[in-house]
Motif scaffolding. Structure first.
Motif, short mmCIF file in Angstrom:
data_model
loop_
_atom_site.label_atom_id
_atom_site.label_comp_id
_atom_site.label_asym_id
_atom_site.label_seq_id
_atom_site.Cartn_x
_atom_site.Cartn_y
_atom_site.Cartn_z
N ILE B 57 11.30 -69.86 34.74
CA ILE B 57 12.38 -70.61 35.39
C ILE B 57 13.05 -71.52 34.37
CG2 ILE B 57 10.80 -72.39 36.22
CD1 ILE B 57 13.25 -71.78 38.65
N SER B 58 14.38 -71.56 34.40
CA SER B 58 15.09 -72.43 33.48
C SER B 58 16.27 -73.08 34.18
CB SER B 58 15.58 -71.63 32.27
OG SER B 58 16.48 -72.42 31.53
N LEU B 59 16.35 -74.38 34.08
CA LEU B 59 17.53 -75.10 34.57
C LEU B 59 18.35 -75.58 33.38
CD1 LEU B 59 16.01 -77.11 37.55
CD2 LEU B 59 17.60 -75.20 37.64
N ALA B 60 18.20 -74.89 32.25
CA ALA B 60 18.86 -75.33 31.03
C ALA B 60 20.08 -74.48 30.68
CB ALA B 60 17.87 -75.31 29.87
N GLN B 61 20.38 -73.46 31.50
CA GLN B 61 21.43 -72.54 31.08
C GLN B 61 22.78 -73.25 30.92
OE1 GLN B 61 20.72 -69.95 29.80
NE2 GLN B 61 22.13 -68.27 30.08
N ALA B 62 23.07 -74.24 31.77
CA ALA B 62 24.33 -74.96 31.64
C ALA B 62 24.41 -75.66 30.29
CB ALA B 62 24.48 -75.99 32.76
N ALA B 105 7.38 -73.80 27.67
CA ALA B 105 7.03 -72.75 28.62
C ALA B 105 5.68 -72.12 28.31
CB ALA B 105 8.10 -71.66 28.64
N LEU B 106 5.21 -72.31 27.07
CA LEU B 106 3.89 -71.79 26.72
C LEU B 106 2.80 -72.66 27.33
CD1 LEU B 106 4.55 -71.08 22.96
CD2 LEU B 106 4.66 -69.47 24.86
N ASP B 203 1.85 -59.76 23.15
CA ASP B 203 1.81 -61.10 22.57
C ASP B 203 2.66 -62.01 23.46
OD1 ASP B 203 2.00 -63.41 21.08
OD2 ASP B 203 1.98 -62.32 19.18
N THR B 204 2.02 -62.59 24.47
CA THR B 204 2.78 -63.32 25.49
C THR B 204 3.54 -64.49 24.89
OG1 THR B 204 0.74 -64.48 26.00
CG2 THR B 204 1.33 -62.69 27.44
N ARG B 205 3.00 -65.09 23.84
CA ARG B 205 3.68 -66.24 23.23
C ARG B 205 5.02 -65.82 22.64
NH1 ARG B 205 0.78 -69.27 18.42
NH2 ARG B 205 -0.98 -68.91 19.78
N ARG B 206 4.97 -64.76 21.82
CA ARG B 206 6.20 -64.32 21.17
C ARG B 206 7.24 -63.85 22.16
NH1 ARG B 206 6.46 -60.59 16.07
NH2 ARG B 206 4.34 -60.78 15.33
N TYR B 207 6.80 -63.09 23.18
CA TYR B 207 7.75 -62.57 24.15
C TYR B 207 8.35 -63.70 25.01
CZ TYR B 207 6.90 -57.62 23.20
OH TYR B 207 6.84 -56.39 22.60
N THR B 208 7.55 -64.70 25.33
CA THR B 208 8.09 -65.83 26.10
C THR B 208 9.19 -66.53 25.30
OG1 THR B 208 5.94 -66.17 27.14
CG2 THR B 208 7.51 -67.97 27.29
N LEU B 209 8.91 -66.79 24.03
CA LEU B 209 9.91 -67.45 23.19
C LEU B 209 11.16 -66.59 23.07
CD1 LEU B 209 7.60 -68.87 20.37
CD2 LEU B 209 8.60 -70.08 22.32
#
Ligand code: ATP
Ligand code: MG
Lengths: 247, 326
Positions: B57-62, B105-106, B203-209
């Motif tokens: 979830i991200s509220l940063a797109q704006a 997010a990590l 590699d959940t870390r890399r994919y999340t980033l």
């Protein structure tokens, strides 16, 4: 004999309680090791410590002679160590085929080559073979979440084999699976063990399943190994019977 | 969602033709609106990658739309950069900042992550408002030029619309490839079961980033087009309201569906205009319509379409059986 897995003095404490205490064993290539023990005896915690899901409080883990203690699960997997979880863990919104391709894709090329390369990472055929092997043929395009519990359990196991692992740790693969599927599963596991010389560690409560599958068995009680040996030896062991009856 | 073969391809071709001929039948304000639709679609596509596919979830797109817009406005209006350079820098800058924003997010998920990204949006808004030397503060930046590309001027509304449409087409094609690549599959694995994913070598870390970085870069791309589209920017449109609006687009369209953001952007950009004839009632009608949709079908318009188009299946039985098993 080549040694695949070596566990030395592994311990895990959660606050005051000691879930795993000073567990040591080793495993040779092609063996099928069973781990049994009453509920809460630390079997799953032992797996999680070996696989880097949990950091052990003490002890070490070596795979193929290489120290892997506390290594991230994804890195360990890419060294050829695969697993299933006690509770079902499939990707419910992906189809059976997509689940299997996902299970193998991180072993194909590099992250960057996967970005620009083929969408299926060249794994469609391999996934198709695995689907046939586990007799899920008619379900290839179904969402995994729509399968029966037993079918999902088979898929879960199949996913663990997609990358052609050297060592596979299975946490209660037979739990909740009906009798016909159970026979099927055993047959599949034995076939993979024979044909690919894959090494297994299997946690199981179903004694008949464990005794007929494994070459050697460890018995855990309260985090410690209380007995080890062939199925026959373990079956007749007084301590083992007491550990189960006393529970 | 699959394209459903032939009929799907024909339908897409018709939509493409309609989008190309659209400016001919529209007044300038209409052309401006469909340009805005294209720009917001791009931003929503980015958020759909981060949220819909990768489950973050991200509220940063704006904030990323804002960074992209200010980047392109400052460089073109104040420093006379060519649009192409400003556009590329906006995308790269947002990619890098999005990557950094991925680190929280990590550690945290769900509403905690929502709060972290919300704070980021507020932070960016404050910077845009207070760093007057660069951003012009509340007065903003005016006279943002519409670019000339290879001698082709996009000064007129339709010409600039075609630029937006072209960028949307390229973004769509790249995103289509991405979500059907192993990366797209890994993103979905991240959303559905990160624990299992990592045990399968993901590699959940890399994919999340990466999910954050790519989604944010598309926000920057949208912003870089937004600035010359409106020709004057100030910090107001890049506050939390736009983040929520973009979230609404993704969810109303159908989170995790490829075509969701396009539909969501129609609902969010065009529907209020069509409802304007109802005068003061329009906000209420709009709000009620969105709420009704969410109650009837939480998986959005495309989720609703999928449910209506697919024949009823025996799936629930299998689900029930799975739940009953120990
Ligand atoms: N994350 C945790 N935090 C605290 N205690 C835990 C945690 N995980 C496991 N335990 C405790 O550690 C002990 C061993 O649990 P574990 O799940 O390993 O047992 P098990 O042998 O797998 O049991 P079962 O046969 O029921 O699966 C239990 O007492 C359990 O309550
Ligand atoms: Mg267990």
């Amino acid at each position: 004999m080549t040694q695949v897995l070596e566990v030395r003095g592994l311990s895990k404490r959660f606050g005051g309680i000691s879930a795993v205490e000073d567990v040591s064993f080793e495993l040779n290539e092609g063996e099928i090791l069973g781990i049994i023990g009453p509920n809460g005896s630390g079997k799953s915690t032992l797996f999680n410590c070996i696989l880097g899901q949990l950091q052990p409080s003490a002890g070490s883990v070596h795979v193929d002679g290489r120290a892997v203690t506390g290594m991230r699960p994804c890195d360990l997997n890419r060294l050829g160590v695969s697993r299933t979880f006690q509770l079902l863990q499939v990707f419910p919104q992906l189809s059976v085929r997509e689940n299997l391709i996902l299970a193998g894709q991180e072993h194909q090329g590099t992250m960057w080559s996967r970005l620009v390369g083929r969408g299926d990472a060249g794994l469609t055929d391999a996934a198709e073979r695995m689907i046939e092997f586990f007799r899920l043929g008619h379900l290839a395009d179904e969402k995994a979440g729509g399968l029966s519990y037993g079918q999902q359990k088979l898929l879960d196991a199949a996913m663990a084999f997609m990358s052609g692992p050297r060592l596979v740790l299975l946490d209660e693969p037979a739990g909740g699976v009906n009798l016909t599927m159970l026979a099927d599963l055993r047959e599949r596991l034995l076939a993979i063990n024979r044909e690919q010389n894959a090494t297994f560690v299997v946690i199981e409560h179903n004694m008949e399943f464990v005794m007929s599958l494994c070459t050697r068995i460890l018995v855990l009680a309260e985090g410690r190994i209380i007995a080890a040996g062939t199925p026959e030896e373990v079956r007749g062991n007084r301590q083992v019977i007491e550990a189960y009856l006393g529970n | 969602m699959r394209l459903a073969g032939r009929p799907g391809a024909v339908f897409l071709a018709l939509v493409a033709i309609a989008l190309i001929v659209a400016p001919m039948g529209l007044k300038p304000h209409g052309v401006y609106l469909i340009s805005m639709w294209a720009v917001m679609s791009i931003a929503a596509i980015g958020l759909n990658l981060t949220l819909g596919y990768a489950g973050q979830i991200s509220l940063a797109q704006a904030a990323f739309v804002g960074i992209g817009a200010y980047c392109s406005a400052i460089l073109t209006a104040k420093f006379g950069w060519p649009f192409g350079g400003a556009f590329a820098l906006a995308a790269v800058l947002c990619f890098a900042i999005g990557w950094l924003l991925g680190y929280p997010a990590l550690r945290v998920q769900h509403h905690y992550l929502a709060f972290v990204t919300l704070a980021f949006t507020t932070l960016v808004y404050l910077v845009l408002r207070n760093e007057e030397k660069w951003t012009g503060g509340t007065y903003g930046i005016s006279g943002i030029p519409r670019p000339s590309l290879f001698g082709w001027s996009t000064k007129g509304g339709p010409a600039f619309y075609y630029l937006c449409l072209f960028v949307l087409a390229v973004v769509s094609w790249l995103t289509w490839r991405l979500v059907r690549s192993p990366w797209g599959r890994a993103f979905m694995a991240l959303r559905e079961n990160p624990l299992r994913a990592s045990s399968l070598g993901v590699d959940t870390r890399r994919y999340t980033l990466m999910a954050f970085a790519i989604g944010s870069a598309l926000g920057g791309v949208a912003g870089a087009l937004y600035a010359p589209l409106v020709e004057y920017i100030d910090p107001t449109p890049f506050a939390l309201g736009l983040s929520l609006n973009l979230l609404l687009m993704v969810i109303v369209g159908g989170s995790g569906y490829f075509f969701g953001p396009y539909l969501g952007a129609i609902v969010s950009v065009l529907l209020p205009e069509w409802l304007r004839v109802t005068d003061s009632l329009y906000l209420i009608i709009y709000a009620v319509a969105v709420m009704l949709l969410m109650v009837v079908c939480p998986s959005g318009l495309l989720g609703l379409a999928e449910r209506l188009l697919k024949p009823a299946r025996k799936e629930p039985v299998a689900r029930a059986a799975a739940k009953a098993a120990p």
